[in-house]
Write an enzyme that holds these catalytic residues in place. Sequence first.
Site: not given
Ligand code: UDP
Ligand code: MG
Length: 140
Positions: A11, A51, A59, A114, A117, A128
């Site tokens: 990211k 997304y 968020f 974080n 992805h 994707e």
């Molecule tokens: N995210 C965020 N706040 C949250 C949860 C998710 O900013 O409370 C962001 C974070 O960058 C995350 C992305 O949204 O990686 C997609 O969320 P997902 O629940 O799919 O998490 P992932 O699959 O990336 O672990």
């Molecule tokens: Mg996810």
Amino acid sequence: MAGNRTFTMIKPEAVASGNAGRILDAIMAGGFKVVALKLTRLSREEAGAFYEVHKERPFYGELVDYMASGPIMAAILEGNDAVASFRVLIGATDPTQAAEGTIRKRFAESKAKNAVHGSDSDENAAIEGAFFFSVREQHA
Ligand code: UDP
Ligand code: MG
């Protein structure tokens, strides 16, 4: 049967902070083969589409702005049970909850920023990967 490919992005904050090489190294040391790779960037519109499943979440707007804020590194990875095992390697979404030694524990700034992805299903991994890479850019 679980598939052997997943899709990842390093990211924007992780690319900007110079950690892309270290993260790629951790991915390969974790047993994955890189079969497609590029430094690219998402427009706001593309980040929004990527997304889309989160569009009702609070968020979403910030996530889209952040993912379009700078270059990302996109990759297709090959490994056993790739989707699930890559999610183990990267750790929980929130780095404070991520296991010791995971990529998010080591490199993530926050739950939003974080570092990486990881696809959540074989179907999404294929969608994707195809979004970023033509067939000729995908190697065996
Ligand atoms: N995210 C965020 N706040 C949250 C949860 C998710 O900013 O409370 C962001 C974070 O960058 C995350 C992305 O949204 O990686 C997609 O969320 P997902 O629940 O799919 O998490 P992932 O699959 O990336 O672990
Ligand atoms: Mg996810």
